[in-house]
Design a protein around this motif. Structure first.
Motif, PDB file in Angstrom:
ATOM      1  N   ALA A  40       0.839  -1.147   0.084  1.00 12.19           N
ATOM      2  CA  ALA A  40       0.096   0.112  -0.206  1.00 12.19           C
ATOM      3  C   ALA A  40       0.919   1.368   0.042  1.00 12.19           C
ATOM      4  O   ALA A  40       0.551   2.171  -0.720  1.00 12.19           O
ATOM      5  N   ALA A  41       1.832   1.292   0.944  1.00  6.29           N
ATOM      6  CA  ALA A  41       2.718   2.547   0.867  1.00  6.29           C
ATOM      7  C   ALA A  41       3.601   2.876  -0.543  1.00  6.29           C
ATOM      8  O   ALA A  41       3.530   3.783  -0.931  1.00  6.29           O
ATOM      9  N   LEU A  42       3.958   1.671  -1.205  1.00  6.55           N
ATOM     10  CA  LEU A  42       4.635   1.678  -2.548  1.00  6.55           C
ATOM     11  C   LEU A  42       3.690   2.221  -3.382  1.00  6.55           C
ATOM     12  O   LEU A  42       4.037   3.148  -4.213  1.00  6.55           O
ATOM     13  N   HIS A  43       2.402   1.547  -3.556  1.00  6.14           N
ATOM     14  CA  HIS A  43       1.563   2.009  -4.689  1.00  6.14           C
ATOM     15  C   HIS A  43       1.052   3.398  -4.370  1.00  6.14           C
ATOM     16  O   HIS A  43       1.081   4.311  -5.287  1.00  6.14           O
ATOM     17  N   THR A  44       1.027   3.904  -3.360  1.00  7.60           N
ATOM     18  CA  THR A  44       0.620   5.180  -2.730  1.00  7.60           C
ATOM     19  C   THR A  44       1.461   5.928  -3.253  1.00  7.60           C
ATOM     20  O   THR A  44       1.394   7.047  -3.716  1.00  7.60           O
ATOM     21  N   ALA A  45       3.022   5.944  -2.933  1.00  3.74           N
ATOM     22  CA  ALA A  45       3.968   6.709  -3.264  1.00  3.74           C
ATOM     23  C   ALA A  45       3.998   6.957  -4.832  1.00  3.74           C
ATOM     24  O   ALA A  45       4.293   8.286  -5.263  1.00  3.74           O
ATOM     25  N   VAL A  46       3.748   6.049  -5.526  1.00  4.98           N
ATOM     26  CA  VAL A  46       3.716   5.714  -6.849  1.00  4.98           C
ATOM     27  C   VAL A  46       2.900   6.602  -7.481  1.00  4.98           C
ATOM     28  O   VAL A  46       2.877   7.574  -8.558  1.00  4.98           O
ATOM     29  N   VAL A 106      15.679   0.420  -3.291  1.00 12.23           N
ATOM     30  CA  VAL A 106      15.043   0.928  -4.309  1.00 12.23           C
ATOM     31  C   VAL A 106      15.989   1.129  -5.432  1.00 12.23           C
ATOM     32  O   VAL A 106      16.479   2.307  -5.536  1.00 12.23           O
ATOM     33  N   PRO A 107      16.084   0.111  -6.413  1.00 15.24           N
ATOM     34  CA  PRO A 107      17.177  -0.025  -7.119  1.00 15.24           C
ATOM     35  C   PRO A 107      17.039   0.835  -8.518  1.00 15.24           C
ATOM     36  O   PRO A 107      17.974   1.605  -8.793  1.00 15.24           O
ATOM     37  N   VAL A 108      15.705   1.001  -8.696  1.00 15.96           N
ATOM     38  CA  VAL A 108      15.533   1.826  -9.999  1.00 15.96           C
ATOM     39  C   VAL A 108      13.716   2.543 -10.082  1.00 15.96           C
ATOM     40  O   VAL A 108      13.089   1.867  -9.382  1.00 15.96           O
ATOM     41  N   ILE A 109      13.846   3.790 -10.486  1.00 13.37           N
ATOM     42  CA  ILE A 109      12.724   4.317 -10.887  1.00 13.37           C
ATOM     43  C   ILE A 109      12.897   4.856 -12.143  1.00 13.37           C
ATOM     44  O   ILE A 109      13.889   5.344 -12.545  1.00 13.37           O
ATOM     45  N   ALA A 110      11.676   4.614 -12.919  1.00 10.48           N
ATOM     46  CA  ALA A 110      11.747   5.034 -14.386  1.00 10.48           C
ATOM     47  C   ALA A 110      10.366   5.742 -14.647  1.00 10.48           C
ATOM     48  O   ALA A 110       9.488   5.707 -14.218  1.00 10.48           O
ATOM     49  N   VAL A 111      10.722   6.887 -15.443  1.00  9.29           N
ATOM     50  CA  VAL A 111       9.565   7.871 -15.920  1.00  9.29           C
ATOM     51  C   VAL A 111       9.512   7.767 -17.563  1.00  9.29           C
ATOM     52  O   VAL A 111      10.609   8.033 -18.140  1.00  9.29           O
ATOM     53  N   THR A 112       8.301   7.409 -17.901  1.00  6.69           N
ATOM     54  CA  THR A 112       8.077   7.570 -19.160  1.00  6.69           C
ATOM     55  C   THR A 112       7.661   8.808 -19.613  1.00  6.69           C
ATOM     56  O   THR A 112       6.520   9.322 -19.217  1.00  6.69           O
ATOM     57  N   GLY A 249       4.144   8.366 -17.359  1.00  5.56           N
ATOM     58  CA  GLY A 249       4.100   7.748 -16.037  1.00  5.56           C
ATOM     59  C   GLY A 249       5.300   7.324 -15.499  1.00  5.56           C
ATOM     60  O   GLY A 249       6.575   7.828 -15.807  1.00  5.56           O
ATOM     61  N   ILE A 250       5.144   6.698 -14.473  1.00  7.52           N
ATOM     62  CA  ILE A 250       6.388   6.410 -13.511  1.00  7.52           C
ATOM     63  C   ILE A 250       6.309   4.947 -12.956  1.00  7.52           C
ATOM     64  O   ILE A 250       4.918   4.594 -12.735  1.00  7.52           O
ATOM     65  N   MET A 251       7.383   4.279 -12.899  1.00  7.23           N
ATOM     66  CA  MET A 251       7.429   2.950 -12.399  1.00  7.23           C
ATOM     67  C   MET A 251       8.656   2.779 -11.288  1.00  7.23           C
ATOM     68  O   MET A 251       9.681   3.497 -11.451  1.00  7.23           O
ATOM     69  N   ALA A 252       8.277   2.141 -10.334  1.00  6.96           N
ATOM     70  CA  ALA A 252       9.394   2.022  -9.105  1.00  6.96           C
ATOM     71  C   ALA A 252       9.328   0.687  -8.884  1.00  6.96           C
ATOM     72  O   ALA A 252       8.466  -0.141  -8.766  1.00  6.96           O
ATOM     73  N   PHE A 253      10.675   0.426  -8.258  1.00 10.05           N
ATOM     74  CA  PHE A 253      10.878  -1.331  -7.783  1.00 10.05           C
ATOM     75  C   PHE A 253      11.565  -1.380  -6.491  1.00 10.05           C
ATOM     76  O   PHE A 253      12.280  -0.284  -6.274  1.00 10.05           O
ATOM     77  N   PHE A 269       3.200   0.673 -10.855  1.00  5.67           N
ATOM     78  CA  PHE A 269       3.242   1.650 -12.177  1.00  5.67           C
ATOM     79  C   PHE A 269       2.312   2.780 -11.741  1.00  5.67           C
ATOM     80  O   PHE A 269       1.043   2.203 -11.074  1.00  5.67           O
ATOM     81  N   GLY A 270       2.493   3.743 -12.140  1.00  5.99           N
ATOM     82  CA  GLY A 270       1.485   4.867 -11.996  1.00  5.99           C
ATOM     83  C   GLY A 270       1.501   5.763 -13.154  1.00  5.99           C
ATOM     84  O   GLY A 270       2.408   6.253 -13.831  1.00  5.99           O
ATOM     85  N   SER A 271       0.093   6.090 -13.538  1.00  4.45           N
ATOM     86  CA  SER A 271       0.116   6.728 -15.039  1.00  4.45           C
ATOM     87  C   SER A 271      -0.155   8.382 -14.615  1.00  4.45           C
ATOM     88  O   SER A 271      -1.041   8.460 -13.645  1.00  4.45           O
TER      89      SER A 271
END
Length: 328
Positions: A40-46, A106-112, A249-253, A269-271
């Protein structure tokens, strides 16, 4: 052997097993609760970060009327929002050491973005006093680049707008695919379905490749920081990857976070989907001098005098609806 002795032996065997199983059951309950809390914390942050992606301080970076996807992602504001929510929900608060520990998972965050994608990952550098520092930083933007066997190249975007190099003529072209159709000898530009399929595949493959590379690179940094967890790209359904290229969008791992005797791994993933809103144009009939308004999705061959956000505002400025124009 006496019954009492058998009972004692039975208890000596069964009770430890029961206690171990009970401890494991309790531990699993704690793990399940923490995993649900962390997810829940990760998805809320994204989601918080995705919402901020579409906020720009510069008007020229806002979505244009030509395309609802032409938008410059505010990645720095998004990443600040991401960490603020993560630190709050994971209990790191304002404590720099706790924040640094959380960041290591958190190794990688990507933004499209519209024209390309950005990777935010650990980087090693030397500070002013000569110490080695490991910190997340943005890598240079990478385009959604494609090339065919004939040497033609196409830089895709999140819609049909492209930058094209035609090898035969040595010329560069820019525009929407439908505008360039038939103007080049590049087959992909003349087939809408193949074009969209290749566009999506190119974007997904490019992002996947870099995410996998930088997650693997994170293992080197993690080892130097004392972690022996093996970071690797998770299995993500193709549908989720495909949906990630519809809008900015943004994706975090997050990986390797200790939870009981296990490790917590997840991604989100967040749009930053932009909903294009039709504006209202005010125009003047040159023949009569009368003022009319109409929505931007109902084009008329009249010069636009003013732009409004609603019919009410247009009417208040003295403009009449176009249905009265049709009755003239």
């Amino acid at each position: 052997m006496k019954t009492t002795n058998l009972a004692i032996i039975f208890l000596l065997i069964v009770v430890p097993i029961y206690l171990v199983l009970d401890m494991r059951t309790s531990d699993q309950k704690v793990v399940n609760r923490l995993e649900a809390q962390y997810a829940a914390a990760l998805h809320t942050a994204v989601q918080d970060a995705a919402f901020v992606l579409k906020q720009n301080e510069y008007q020229e970076n806002e979505a244009s009327y030509q395309s609802s996807k032409y938008f410059s992602a505010n990645k720095q504001a998004a990443i600040e929002t991401f960490w603020k929510t993560m630190n709050l929900n994971f209990g790191a608060g304002e404590e720099p050491v706790a924040q640094g520990v959380l960041a290591a998972y958190v190794p990688v965050i990507a933004v499209t973005d519209y024209n390309g994608f950005h990777i935010y990952s650990f980087t090693e550098y030397t500070d002013a006093v000569g110490n080695k520092v490991y910190k997340h930083e943005w890598k240079p933007e990478k385009p959604y680049a494609y090339s065919d066997q004939a040497g033609n190249s196409i830089n895709f975007t999140l819609d049909s707008y492209v930058t094209v190099f035609e090898a035969r003529t040595g010329t560069w072209l820019k525009g929407y695919r439908e505008e360039l159709e038939g103007l080049t000898d590049i087959p992909l530009l003349n087939d809408e379905n193949q074009f969209d399929e290749m566009r999506r595949r190119t974007i997904v493959n490019a992002v996947q490749k870099d995410v996998a590379y930088f997650i693997n690179q994170h293992n080197k940094f993690a080892l130097r920081l004392g972690s022996y967890y093996d970071f690797k790209i998770p299995l993500i359904p193709n549908e989720e990857w495909a949906n990630s290229v519809d809008d900015i969008g943004i994706m975090a791992f997050i990986q390797g976070l200790p939870v009981g005797h296990q490790f917590y791994n997840n991604y989100a993933f967040g749009s930053g989907r932009i909903v294009k809103k039709n504006v209202v144009y005010g125009t003047v009939d040159d023949r009569t001098g009368l003022k009319y308004y109409y929505r931007s999705n109902y084009p008329l061959n009249y010069r636009v005098q003013e732009t409004f956000t609603s019919e009410k505002d247009a009417a208040a400025a003295g403009y009449m609806p176009t249905n009265t124009l049709n009755k003239k």
